[in-house]
Design a protein around this motif. Structure first.
Motif: not given
Length: 110
Positions: A2, A38-39, A42, A45-46, A75-76, A78-79, A83
């Motif tokens: 990440g 953050t995106l 995310s 990680l996603g 994940w995007c 959620i992130g 944020t």
């Protein structure tokens, strides 16, 4: 994983957002740059988690390659949501209070 995505998210997502989104100029740019980082993190990680899940599910679920995209988008989402929640405060009255973040309000109430 990440961390690399976060670093790549700043120039590829955050900086273009500052030119497109109204209110992202001057001091407002930090919010768009933060969302870009953050995106990026995310998404990275996603993609990693989705690929690992696809590797396991490919023999069980048909068309399991879509699992990678769904995981990255999840994940995007959620992130982005976390944020926005930590960066801006919108009280129950519906009137935005952009002067204090949720973390600042929590530390003062404790």
């Amino acid at each position: 994983m990440g961390l690399a995505g976060g670093f790549l998210g700043v120039p590829f997502i955050g900086y273009p957002l500052t030119g497109v989104v109204k209110g992202c100029q001057g001091q407002g740019a930090i919010g768009c740059i933060l969302i870009g980082a953050t995106l990026g993190a995310s998404m990275r990680l996603g993609l990693a988690v989705g690929t690992a899940q696809w590797f396991i599910l490919r023999h069980i679920v048909q068309r399991s390659q879509w699992w990678i995209l769904a995981s990255a988008l999840g994940w995007c989402g959620i992130g982005f949501t976390l944020t926005k929640m930590l960066y801006e405060t919108i009280p129950a009255t519906g009137t935005p209070n952009f002067e204090k973040t949720i973390l600042e309000q929590l530390s003062r109430s404790a």
